[in-house]
Write a protein that holds these residues in place. Structure first.
Motif, PDB file in Angstrom:
ATOM      1  N   ALA A  31       3.094 -11.222  -8.767  1.00 63.97           N
ATOM      2  CA  ALA A  31       4.081 -10.197  -8.392  1.00 63.97           C
ATOM      3  C   ALA A  31       5.262 -10.823  -7.651  1.00 63.97           C
ATOM      4  CB  ALA A  31       3.421  -9.125  -7.537  1.00 63.97           C
ATOM      5  N   LEU A  32       4.981 -11.750  -6.738  1.00 63.21           N
ATOM      6  CA  LEU A  32       6.060 -12.400  -5.989  1.00 63.21           C
ATOM      7  C   LEU A  32       6.966 -13.219  -6.911  1.00 63.21           C
ATOM      8  CD1 LEU A  32       4.078 -13.514  -2.818  1.00 63.21           C
ATOM      9  CD2 LEU A  32       5.788 -11.692  -2.958  1.00 63.21           C
ATOM     10  N   GLU A  33       6.353 -13.939  -7.860  1.00 61.40           N
ATOM     11  CA  GLU A  33       7.159 -14.723  -8.800  1.00 61.40           C
ATOM     12  C   GLU A  33       7.948 -13.818  -9.744  1.00 61.40           C
ATOM     13  OE1 GLU A  33       5.349 -18.115 -10.717  1.00 61.40           O
ATOM     14  OE2 GLU A  33       4.178 -18.580  -8.912  1.00 61.40           O
ATOM     15  N   MET A  34       7.370 -12.670 -10.098  1.00 57.63           N
ATOM     16  CA  MET A  34       8.104 -11.709 -10.934  1.00 57.63           C
ATOM     17  C   MET A  34       9.342 -11.183 -10.199  1.00 57.63           C
ATOM     18  SD  MET A  34       4.935  -9.543 -12.634  1.00 57.63           S
ATOM     19  CE  MET A  34       6.008  -8.305 -13.414  1.00 57.63           C
ATOM     20  N   ALA A  35       9.184 -10.845  -8.929  1.00 59.33           N
ATOM     21  CA  ALA A  35      10.315 -10.340  -8.141  1.00 59.33           C
ATOM     22  C   ALA A  35      11.399 -11.404  -8.006  1.00 59.33           C
ATOM     23  CB  ALA A  35       9.839  -9.877  -6.765  1.00 59.33           C
ATOM     24  N   ALA A  36      10.992 -12.638  -7.750  1.00 59.63           N
ATOM     25  CA  ALA A  36      11.965 -13.734  -7.645  1.00 59.63           C
ATOM     26  C   ALA A  36      12.669 -13.949  -8.983  1.00 59.63           C
ATOM     27  CB  ALA A  36      11.268 -15.009  -7.192  1.00 59.63           C
ATOM     28  N   GLY A  37      11.917 -13.889 -10.068  1.00 61.95           N
ATOM     29  CA  GLY A  37      12.494 -14.078 -11.393  1.00 61.95           C
ATOM     30  C   GLY A  37      13.472 -12.979 -11.774  1.00 61.95           C
ATOM     31  N   ALA A  38      13.184 -11.758 -11.357  1.00 62.57           N
ATOM     32  CA  ALA A  38      14.105 -10.643 -11.642  1.00 62.57           C
ATOM     33  C   ALA A  38      15.435 -10.845 -10.924  1.00 62.57           C
ATOM     34  CB  ALA A  38      13.471  -9.314 -11.254  1.00 62.57           C
ATOM     35  N   LEU A  39      15.375 -11.336  -9.690  1.00 58.04           N
ATOM     36  CA  LEU A  39      16.629 -11.631  -8.974  1.00 58.04           C
ATOM     37  C   LEU A  39      17.403 -12.732  -9.683  1.00 58.04           C
ATOM     38  CD1 LEU A  39      16.027 -11.615  -5.108  1.00 58.04           C
ATOM     39  CD2 LEU A  39      17.326  -9.990  -6.488  1.00 58.04           C
ATOM     40  N   LYS A  40      16.699 -13.775 -10.062  1.00 58.34           N
ATOM     41  CA  LYS A  40      17.345 -14.916 -10.710  1.00 58.34           C
ATOM     42  C   LYS A  40      17.990 -14.518 -12.038  1.00 58.34           C
ATOM     43  CE  LYS A  40      16.540 -19.694 -12.015  1.00 58.34           C
ATOM     44  NZ  LYS A  40      15.587 -20.796 -12.123  1.00 58.34           N
ATOM     45  N   ALA A  41      17.370 -13.595 -12.752  1.00 57.98           N
ATOM     46  CA  ALA A  41      17.844 -13.185 -14.080  1.00 57.98           C
ATOM     47  C   ALA A  41      18.874 -12.062 -14.027  1.00 57.98           C
ATOM     48  CB  ALA A  41      16.650 -12.732 -14.929  1.00 57.98           C
ATOM     49  N   SER A  42      19.333 -11.711 -12.815  1.00 49.76           N
ATOM     50  CA  SER A  42      20.204 -10.535 -12.684  1.00 49.76           C
ATOM     51  C   SER A  42      21.345 -10.771 -11.711  1.00 49.76           C
ATOM     52  CB  SER A  42      19.368  -9.335 -12.209  1.00 49.76           C
ATOM     53  OG  SER A  42      19.040  -9.479 -10.833  1.00 49.76           O
ATOM     54  N   GLN A  43      22.162  -9.740 -11.603  1.00 51.10           N
ATOM     55  CA  GLN A  43      23.232  -9.719 -10.604  1.00 51.10           C
ATOM     56  C   GLN A  43      22.834  -8.878  -9.382  1.00 51.10           C
ATOM     57  OE1 GLN A  43      26.077 -11.624 -11.073  1.00 51.10           O
ATOM     58  NE2 GLN A  43      24.790 -12.336 -12.758  1.00 51.10           N
ATOM     59  N   ALA A  44      21.607  -8.374  -9.387  1.00 50.72           N
ATOM     60  CA  ALA A  44      21.136  -7.475  -8.338  1.00 50.72           C
ATOM     61  C   ALA A  44      20.952  -8.200  -7.008  1.00 50.72           C
ATOM     62  CB  ALA A  44      19.816  -6.831  -8.761  1.00 50.72           C
ATOM     63  N   GLN A  45      21.037  -7.424  -5.931  1.00 51.57           N
ATOM     64  CA  GLN A  45      20.758  -7.940  -4.597  1.00 51.57           C
ATOM     65  C   GLN A  45      19.298  -7.731  -4.213  1.00 51.57           C
ATOM     66  OE1 GLN A  45      23.454  -5.679  -5.049  1.00 51.57           O
ATOM     67  NE2 GLN A  45      24.813  -7.417  -5.343  1.00 51.57           N
ATOM     68  N   ILE A  46      18.627  -6.768  -4.882  1.00 48.29           N
ATOM     69  CA  ILE A  46      17.244  -6.419  -4.573  1.00 48.29           C
ATOM     70  C   ILE A  46      16.473  -6.299  -5.878  1.00 48.29           C
ATOM     71  CG2 ILE A  46      15.718  -4.623  -3.631  1.00 48.29           C
ATOM     72  CD1 ILE A  46      17.928  -3.976  -1.607  1.00 48.29           C
ATOM     73  N   SER A  47      15.234  -6.793  -5.857  1.00 52.16           N
ATOM     74  CA  SER A  47      14.362  -6.620  -7.012  1.00 52.16           C
ATOM     75  C   SER A  47      13.041  -6.007  -6.582  1.00 52.16           C
ATOM     76  CB  SER A  47      14.095  -7.955  -7.704  1.00 52.16           C
ATOM     77  OG  SER A  47      13.305  -8.789  -6.870  1.00 52.16           O
ATOM     78  N   VAL A  48      12.393  -5.378  -7.535  1.00 49.40           N
ATOM     79  CA  VAL A  48      11.038  -4.883  -7.327  1.00 49.40           C
ATOM     80  C   VAL A  48      10.240  -5.236  -8.570  1.00 49.40           C
ATOM     81  CG1 VAL A  48      11.452  -2.524  -8.184  1.00 49.40           C
ATOM     82  CG2 VAL A  48       9.609  -2.951  -6.546  1.00 49.40           C
ATOM     83  N   ALA A  49       8.995  -5.669  -8.348  1.00 49.80           N
ATOM     84  CA  ALA A  49       8.130  -6.079  -9.457  1.00 49.80           C
ATOM     85  C   ALA A  49       6.751  -5.456  -9.284  1.00 49.80           C
ATOM     86  CB  ALA A  49       8.009  -7.600  -9.495  1.00 49.80           C
ATOM     87  N   VAL A  50       6.138  -5.105 -10.413  1.00 49.81           N
ATOM     88  CA  VAL A  50       4.805  -4.510 -10.380  1.00 49.81           C
ATOM     89  C   VAL A  50       3.939  -5.097 -11.483  1.00 49.81           C
ATOM     90  CG1 VAL A  50       5.653  -2.367  -9.374  1.00 49.81           C
ATOM     91  CG2 VAL A  50       5.430  -2.528 -11.836  1.00 49.81           C
ATOM     92  N   THR A  51       2.685  -5.333 -11.142  1.00 46.62           N
ATOM     93  CA  THR A  51       1.703  -5.797 -12.120  1.00 46.62           C
ATOM     94  C   THR A  51       0.345  -5.260 -11.700  1.00 46.62           C
ATOM     95  OG1 THR A  51       0.781  -7.730 -13.254  1.00 46.62           O
ATOM     96  CG2 THR A  51       1.416  -8.039 -10.934  1.00 46.62           C
ATOM     97  N   GLY A  52      -0.362  -4.643 -12.641  1.00 50.32           N
ATOM     98  CA  GLY A  52      -1.626  -4.027 -12.263  1.00 50.32           C
ATOM     99  C   GLY A  52      -2.473  -3.625 -13.443  1.00 50.32           C
ATOM    100  N   ILE A  53      -3.545  -2.926 -13.123  1.00 49.47           N
ATOM    101  CA  ILE A  53      -4.493  -2.456 -14.118  1.00 49.47           C
ATOM    102  C   ILE A  53      -4.508  -0.929 -14.062  1.00 49.47           C
ATOM    103  CG2 ILE A  53      -6.886  -2.547 -14.933  1.00 49.47           C
ATOM    104  CD1 ILE A  53      -7.072  -5.219 -13.231  1.00 49.47           C
ATOM    105  N   ALA A  54      -3.820  -0.314 -15.012  1.00 49.24           N
ATOM    106  CA  ALA A  54      -3.699   1.142 -15.026  1.00 49.24           C
ATOM    107  C   ALA A  54      -4.921   1.817 -15.645  1.00 49.24           C
ATOM    108  CB  ALA A  54      -2.425   1.555 -15.773  1.00 49.24           C
ATOM    109  N   GLY A  55      -5.661   1.101 -16.467  1.00 49.00           N
ATOM    110  CA  GLY A  55      -6.856   1.660 -17.073  1.00 49.00           C
ATOM    111  C   GLY A  55      -6.571   2.336 -18.406  1.00 49.00           C
ATOM    112  N   PRO A  56      -7.522   2.968 -18.989  1.00 49.90           N
ATOM    113  CA  PRO A  56      -8.841   3.206 -18.406  1.00 49.90           C
ATOM    114  C   PRO A  56      -9.752   1.983 -18.420  1.00 49.90           C
ATOM    115  CG  PRO A  56      -8.750   4.186 -20.592  1.00 49.90           C
ATOM    116  CD  PRO A  56      -7.377   3.636 -20.290  1.00 49.90           C
ATOM    117  N   GLY A  57      -9.496   1.008 -19.275  1.00 51.53           N
ATOM    118  CA  GLY A  57     -10.309  -0.208 -19.306  1.00 51.53           C
ATOM    119  C   GLY A  57      -9.564  -1.347 -18.652  1.00 51.53           C
ATOM    120  N   GLY A  58     -10.133  -2.542 -18.777  1.00 50.58           N
ATOM    121  CA  GLY A  58      -9.467  -3.745 -18.309  1.00 50.58           C
ATOM    122  C   GLY A  58      -9.802  -4.175 -16.902  1.00 50.58           C
ATOM    123  N   GLY A  59     -10.523  -3.335 -16.174  1.00 47.34           N
ATOM    124  CA  GLY A  59     -10.862  -3.687 -14.805  1.00 47.34           C
ATOM    125  C   GLY A  59     -12.118  -4.531 -14.731  1.00 47.34           C
TER     126      GLY A  59
END
Length: 166
Positions: free
Chosen positions: A85-113
């Motif tokens: 997640a931290l590397e995703m947020a850093a990568g989003a900043l690097k790939a953009s003109q934005a001043q702030i980034s937000v990144a999410v990664t998870g297991i929404a289900g129903p499987g995969g956990g």
């Protein structure tokens, strides 16, 4: 009529107004939410002044190709991890003109956990160009795929508001 629940639309409206007033732009890097964060923000009129880009990086290959997440990070910690997640947020900043980034990664289900990484586990990260970084590990539980994704959106919005005030 909005595509999103009223509380999400109201929060997105506040974020767009606040970021516009502060002259801030945002980039999103989304896995389990599949673009919902950017979608909720762009549901609001005037969002073009705030949303630089939304990057949906669902696969590990896209996380490395688009966001620069290290193959070693994915191998050592997995896609659903603080480190990713931290590397995703850093990568989003690097790939953009934005001043702030937000990144999410998870297991929404129903499987995969698993016992170690259950359904409903989501790692969120936000960063800005001044080096401030936020991370949250959320365990929403097995509340249903849509509810995990909406809960993640709400948490991401809280983090964006925290970053704007930083």
């Amino acid at each position: 009529m909005s595509l999103f629940p009223p509380d999400i639309e109201a929060t997105a409206t506040r974020i767009i107004a606040d970021f516009t007033a502060r002259g801030l732009m945002v980039a999103t890097a989304e896995s389990c939410t599949g673009g919902l964060i950017a979608g909720a923000l762009t549901e609001i009129a005037g969002s073009s002044a705030v949303v630089d880009r939304g990057l949906v990086t669902y696969t590990n290959v896209s996380k490395t190709d688009i966001l620069g997440v290290s193959v070693d990070t994915l191998k050592d910690f997995g896609a659903v991890s603080r480190e990713t997640a931290l590397e995703m947020a850093a990568g989003a900043l690097k790939a953009s003109q934005a001043q702030i980034s937000v990144a999410v990664t998870g297991i929404a289900g129903p499987g995969g956990g698993s016992a170690k990484k259950p359904v409903g586990l989501v790692h969120l990260a936000a960063s800005n160009r001044d080096g401030k970084i936020l991370h949250r590990e959320m365990r929403y539980g097995d509340i249903g795929r849509s509810e995990v994704r909406l809960a993640t959106l709400r948490t991401a919005f809280e983090m964006l508001q925290d970053m704007a005030e930083a």
